[in-house]
Structure formats: structure tokens, C-alpha cells
Scaffold this motif. Structure first.
Motif, PDB file in Angstrom:
ATOM      1  N   LEU A 171       0.854  -1.185   0.000  1.00 12.00           N
ATOM      2  CA  LEU A 171       0.000   0.000   0.000  1.00 12.00           C
ATOM      3  C   LEU A 171       0.892   1.236   0.000  1.00 12.00           C
ATOM      4  CD1 LEU A 171      -2.966   1.192   0.478  1.00 12.00           C
ATOM      5  CD2 LEU A 171      -2.341   1.250   2.903  1.00 12.00           C
ATOM      6  N   VAL A 172       0.441   2.292  -0.683  1.00 14.03           N
ATOM      7  CA  VAL A 172       1.182   3.552  -0.711  1.00 14.03           C
ATOM      8  C   VAL A 172       0.289   4.683  -0.234  1.00 14.03           C
ATOM      9  CG1 VAL A 172       2.400   5.238  -2.143  1.00 14.03           C
ATOM     10  CG2 VAL A 172       2.653   2.790  -2.614  1.00 14.03           C
ATOM     11  N   LEU A 173       0.805   5.478   0.703  1.00 12.87           N
ATOM     12  CA  LEU A 173       0.166   6.737   1.113  1.00 12.87           C
ATOM     13  C   LEU A 173       0.941   7.848   0.424  1.00 12.87           C
ATOM     14  CD1 LEU A 173      -0.299   6.010   4.927  1.00 12.87           C
ATOM     15  CD2 LEU A 173      -2.109   6.136   3.214  1.00 12.87           C
ATOM     16  N   LEU A 174       0.301   8.545  -0.511  1.00 13.42           N
ATOM     17  CA  LEU A 174       1.013   9.461  -1.405  1.00 13.42           C
ATOM     18  C   LEU A 174       0.493  10.893  -1.275  1.00 13.42           C
ATOM     19  CD1 LEU A 174       2.976   9.966  -3.762  1.00 13.42           C
ATOM     20  CD2 LEU A 174       1.167   9.162  -5.319  1.00 13.42           C
ATOM     21  N   ASP A 175       1.375  11.807  -0.904  1.00 12.96           N
ATOM     22  CA  ASP A 175       1.020  13.219  -0.806  1.00 12.96           C
ATOM     23  C   ASP A 175       0.851  13.805  -2.203  1.00 12.96           C
ATOM     24  OD1 ASP A 175       0.567  15.714   0.389  1.00 12.96           O
ATOM     25  OD2 ASP A 175       2.675  16.261   0.227  1.00 12.96           O
ATOM     26  N   ILE A 176      -0.100  14.712  -2.376  1.00 15.61           N
ATOM     27  CA  ILE A 176      -0.322  15.312  -3.694  1.00 15.61           C
ATOM     28  C   ILE A 176       0.699  16.406  -3.986  1.00 15.61           C
ATOM     29  CG2 ILE A 176      -1.901  16.765  -5.025  1.00 15.61           C
ATOM     30  CD1 ILE A 176      -4.200  15.143  -4.014  1.00 15.61           C
ATOM     31  N   TRP A 177       0.899  17.315  -3.024  1.00 11.03           N
ATOM     32  CA  TRP A 177       1.780  18.458  -3.293  1.00 11.03           C
ATOM     33  C   TRP A 177       3.194  18.170  -2.807  1.00 11.03           C
ATOM     34  CZ3 TRP A 177      -0.451  21.121  -6.742  1.00 11.03           C
ATOM     35  CH2 TRP A 177      -1.831  21.325  -6.727  1.00 11.03           C
ATOM     36  N   MET A 178       4.116  17.984  -3.769  1.00 15.75           N
ATOM     37  CA  MET A 178       5.534  17.768  -3.459  1.00 15.75           C
ATOM     38  C   MET A 178       6.358  18.645  -4.391  1.00 15.75           C
ATOM     39  SD  MET A 178       5.820  13.670  -2.704  1.00 15.75           S
ATOM     40  CE  MET A 178       5.311  13.175  -4.354  1.00 15.75           C
ATOM     41  N   PRO A 179       7.566  19.046  -3.974  1.00 18.72           N
ATOM     42  CA  PRO A 179       8.320  20.057  -4.714  1.00 18.72           C
ATOM     43  C   PRO A 179       8.841  19.615  -6.080  1.00 18.72           C
ATOM     44  CG  PRO A 179       9.613  19.176  -2.893  1.00 18.72           C
ATOM     45  CD  PRO A 179       8.227  18.672  -2.715  1.00 18.72           C
ATOM     46  N   ASP A 180       9.251  18.358  -6.232  1.00 20.19           N
ATOM     47  CA  ASP A 180       9.847  17.963  -7.498  1.00 20.19           C
ATOM     48  C   ASP A 180       8.791  17.470  -8.495  1.00 20.19           C
ATOM     49  OD1 ASP A 180       9.298  15.724  -5.988  1.00 20.19           O
ATOM     50  OD2 ASP A 180      11.094  14.631  -6.603  1.00 20.19           O
ATOM     51  N   THR A 181       8.135  16.390  -8.149  1.00 17.04           N
ATOM     52  CA  THR A 181       7.059  15.826  -8.955  1.00 17.04           C
ATOM     53  C   THR A 181       5.854  15.633  -8.048  1.00 17.04           C
ATOM     54  OG1 THR A 181       8.648  14.640 -10.365  1.00 17.04           O
ATOM     55  CG2 THR A 181       6.357  13.886 -10.408  1.00 17.04           C
ATOM     56  N   ASP A 182       4.709  16.196  -8.416  1.00 12.44           N
ATOM     57  CA  ASP A 182       3.553  16.084  -7.525  1.00 12.44           C
ATOM     58  C   ASP A 182       2.996  14.665  -7.541  1.00 12.44           C
ATOM     59  OD1 ASP A 182       0.965  15.960  -9.363  1.00 12.44           O
ATOM     60  OD2 ASP A 182       2.324  17.415 -10.271  1.00 12.44           O
ATOM     61  N   GLY A 183       2.178  14.363  -6.529  1.00 11.20           N
ATOM     62  CA  GLY A 183       1.687  13.005  -6.352  1.00 11.20           C
ATOM     63  C   GLY A 183       0.806  12.512  -7.488  1.00 11.20           C
ATOM     64  N   VAL A 206      -3.225   2.802  -3.811  1.00 11.55           N
ATOM     65  CA  VAL A 206      -2.623   4.092  -3.471  1.00 11.55           C
ATOM     66  C   VAL A 206      -3.689   4.994  -2.867  1.00 11.55           C
ATOM     67  CG1 VAL A 206      -1.492   6.168  -4.342  1.00 11.55           C
ATOM     68  CG2 VAL A 206      -0.883   3.930  -5.287  1.00 11.55           C
ATOM     69  N   ILE A 207      -3.383   5.559  -1.705  1.00 11.27           N
ATOM     70  CA  ILE A 207      -4.267   6.495  -1.029  1.00 11.27           C
ATOM     71  C   ILE A 207      -3.613   7.873  -1.081  1.00 11.27           C
ATOM     72  CG2 ILE A 207      -5.334   7.143   1.162  1.00 11.27           C
ATOM     73  CD1 ILE A 207      -5.344   4.142   1.878  1.00 11.27           C
ATOM     74  N   MET A 208      -4.308   8.832  -1.688  1.00 14.96           N
ATOM     75  CA  MET A 208      -3.761  10.173  -1.827  1.00 14.96           C
ATOM     76  C   MET A 208      -4.014  10.989  -0.553  1.00 14.96           C
ATOM     77  SD  MET A 208      -2.643   9.739  -4.868  1.00 14.96           S
ATOM     78  CE  MET A 208      -2.028  11.382  -5.271  1.00 14.96           C
ATOM     79  N   MET A 209      -3.113  11.932  -0.262  1.00 11.98           N
ATOM     80  CA  MET A 209      -3.242  12.808   0.908  1.00 11.98           C
ATOM     81  C   MET A 209      -2.958  14.250   0.497  1.00 11.98           C
ATOM     82  SD  MET A 209      -1.088  10.631   3.764  1.00 11.98           S
ATOM     83  CE  MET A 209       0.482  10.941   2.880  1.00 11.98           C
ATOM     84  N   SER A 210      -3.705  15.183   1.066  1.00  9.96           N
ATOM     85  CA  SER A 210      -3.416  16.591   0.821  1.00  9.96           C
ATOM     86  C   SER A 210      -4.213  17.466   1.775  1.00  9.96           C
ATOM     87  CB  SER A 210      -3.755  16.984  -0.623  1.00  9.96           C
ATOM     88  OG  SER A 210      -3.502  18.360  -0.828  1.00  9.96           O
ATOM     89  N   GLY A 211      -3.651  18.613   2.082  1.00 11.44           N
ATOM     90  CA  GLY A 211      -4.368  19.587   2.892  1.00 11.44           C
ATOM     91  C   GLY A 211      -4.886  20.739   2.067  1.00 11.44           C
ATOM     92  N   HIS A 212      -4.563  20.749   0.760  1.00 12.51           N
ATOM     93  CA  HIS A 212      -4.926  21.891  -0.076  1.00 12.51           C
ATOM     94  C   HIS A 212      -5.559  21.490  -1.400  1.00 12.51           C
ATOM     95  CE1 HIS A 212      -2.475  24.226   2.708  1.00 12.51           C
ATOM     96  NE2 HIS A 212      -1.493  23.376   2.514  1.00 12.51           N
ATOM     97  N   ALA A 213      -5.772  20.214  -1.631  1.00  9.82           N
ATOM     98  CA  ALA A 213      -6.287  19.765  -2.927  1.00  9.82           C
ATOM     99  C   ALA A 213      -7.742  20.154  -3.115  1.00  9.82           C
ATOM    100  CB  ALA A 213      -6.136  18.250  -3.055  1.00  9.82           C
ATOM    101  N   THR A 214      -8.114  20.420  -4.360  1.00 11.11           N
ATOM    102  CA  THR A 214      -9.495  20.708  -4.698  1.00 11.11           C
ATOM    103  C   THR A 214     -10.223  19.403  -5.008  1.00 11.11           C
ATOM    104  OG1 THR A 214      -9.018  20.911  -7.059  1.00 11.11           O
ATOM    105  CG2 THR A 214      -8.790  22.903  -5.708  1.00 11.11           C
ATOM    106  N   ILE A 215     -11.546  19.503  -5.128  1.00 13.35           N
ATOM    107  CA  ILE A 215     -12.330  18.328  -5.509  1.00 13.35           C
ATOM    108  C   ILE A 215     -11.884  17.836  -6.881  1.00 13.35           C
ATOM    109  CG2 ILE A 215     -14.650  17.540  -6.139  1.00 13.35           C
ATOM    110  CD1 ILE A 215     -15.767  19.301  -3.959  1.00 13.35           C
ATOM    111  N   ASP A 216     -11.583  18.773  -7.799  1.00  9.87           N
ATOM    112  CA  ASP A 216     -11.137  18.380  -9.135  1.00  9.87           C
ATOM    113  C   ASP A 216      -9.878  17.526  -9.073  1.00  9.87           C
ATOM    114  OD1 ASP A 216     -13.206  19.608 -10.391  1.00  9.87           O
ATOM    115  OD2 ASP A 216     -12.084  21.387 -10.999  1.00  9.87           O
TER     116      ASP A 216
END
Length: 223
Positions: A48-60, A77-87
Motif C-alpha cells: 500500500l502507498v500513502l502518497l502526498d499530492i503536493w511535493m516540490p519535485d514531482t507532484d503526487g 494508493v491512497i492520496m493525501m493533501s491539505g490543499h487539494a481541490t475536488i477536481d
């Protein structure tokens, strides 16, 4: 227990997730960017992968798309973010993400998502599906994960939404269904709904009125 890869550029979040998942008996590999995540995925073969969306080099989302197009998306893969939009969240689930967790991630939601992800991963290993069936199953799962917690069996635990709409209209429909669900679940208690959703009561009340939510509905369903 499982081998879980946590990908997040924030040191504090990586350490917190490591501690929680390690306490649950899992083996946890940490990566702070996409390059480390690629190497860890090849080296560790995570369950299983917990993957952040916003990262400096390549985003999730870009990394997820890369794994999907190269046939490397063989694990949930489960995505994580504190700033992601619904889109953004919808895009990730269309690519193949199993679920989306909003930061700050609560312990209960994290463990539930991990349990569901590992169960789905085990199902894929036990019952191989044709690629077309896998794509269909992932798309169907993604839609329901975005609007509900799957373990819930209470009122309106699952909803279907048309995504071919303006963002504001789609968001209002989602929020209305979200609050109606929690009102019904909490038997109309504004205090418990405020605690559950993290909103101050006055703000919550204004939000419900703005969305046209029937404030008596939860109490009727709870009788």
C-alpha cells in the motif's frame, strides 16, 4: 501485517505516519519525494502507498499517472493533501487512486483507509481480474470513496454524483449530501455534527441554511 510506503515531503507528517502504522504492526518505508518513492516502490514492493499530492519535485498525481501508464500501479494508493481541490481528488481517483485523505489526517480515518486499501490489495492478489474489469472496478470505487466512508451502513452512506457539472454546482451537491448524512447519523444533533465536521456551530448553521439542508431531517430519520 503489511509493507506500507509513505511519500510526503513534510518530515513531521512522515514521522507521525511511521509511528502510527508501525504501532499497528506494519513495516513502513518513508520517502520525501517522487525520486525516493520510485526507488522504494521497486525495492520494497509495497502492499500500500500513502502518497502526498503536493511535493516540490514531482507532484503526487503526476507520479500516480506515471505508475499507471507504465504498469507499475500494482498496489492500492491512497492520496493525501491539505490543499487539494475536488477536481484534483477526482482526477487522482480516475487515474487509479483508491481513496483520498484530507490533512490533517485523523487517526480513525487513516486506519480505516489503510484497512480498506489492504483489503482491496489482498482481493486483487487472490482474484485476478482482466485489466478492463480492474479499470471499471477502480473507477466505480473511486466515485463512492470520494463521497462516503465505506464502512458506514447508516443513512446515505453512499451517494452518486454527476461529475459533468460546473465545479460550484457539483461542490454544493456534495456538501449538501455530506451534511445531510451526518445530521441523520447524529439524529439531528448540531453539536455532534459540528464536532464531527470541525465547524463552529454558528458557521455550520449558516452553511446548512445556505445549502438548503432540512434541519429536521436527521431527527425524523433518527426516530
Amino acid at each position: 501485517m503489511a509493507n506500507i510506503l509513505v511519500v510526503d515531503d513534510e518530515h513531521g507528517i512522515r514521522e507521525l505516519l511511521w509511528e502510527i502504522l508501525n504501532d499497528e504492526g506494519h513495516t513502513v518505508e518513508l520517502a520525501e519525494n517522487a525520486a525516493q518513492a520510485r526507488a522504494a516502490r521497486l525495492r520494497e514492493r509495497p502492499d500500500l502507498v500513502l502518497l502526498d499530492i503536493w511535493m516540490p519535485d514531482t507532484d503526487g498525481v503526476t507520479l500516480l499517472k506515471e505508475w499507471s501508464t507504465t504498469g507499475a500501479l500494482t498496489m492500492p494508493v491512497i492520496m493525501m493533501s491539505g490543499h487539494a481541490t475536488i477536481d484534483t481528488a477526482v482526477e487522482a481517483t480516475k487515474i487509479g487512486a483508491l481513496a483520498f485523505l484530507e490533512k490533517p489526517v485523523t487517526l480513525q480515518k487513516l486506519l480505516k483507509a489503510v484497512e480498506q486499501g489492504l483489503s482491496r490489495g489482498n482481493l486483487r492478489k487472490t482474484v485476478p481480474l482482466p485489466m478492463a474489469s480492474v479499470a471499471t472496478a477502480v473507477a466505480q470505487e473511486a466515485t463512492s470513496v470520494m463521497v462516503a466512508e465505506k464502512a458506514d451502513t447508516g443513512p446515505q452512506a453512499q451517494q452518486n454524483f454527476e461529475l459533468d457539472k460546473p465545479l460550484r454546482e457539483a461542490r454544493d451537491e456534495f456538501e449538501k449530501a455530506y451534511f445531510e448524512y451526518h445530521l441523520a447519523k447524529e439524529n439531528g444533533s448540531m453539536t455532534r455534527v459540528a464536532e464531527k465536521t470541525g465547524l463552529e456551530r454558528t458557521h455550520l448553521y449558516r452553511k446548512l441554511k445556505q445549502l438548503g439542508v432540512d434541519l429536521t431531517r436527521g431527527k425524523r430519520n433518527g426516530v
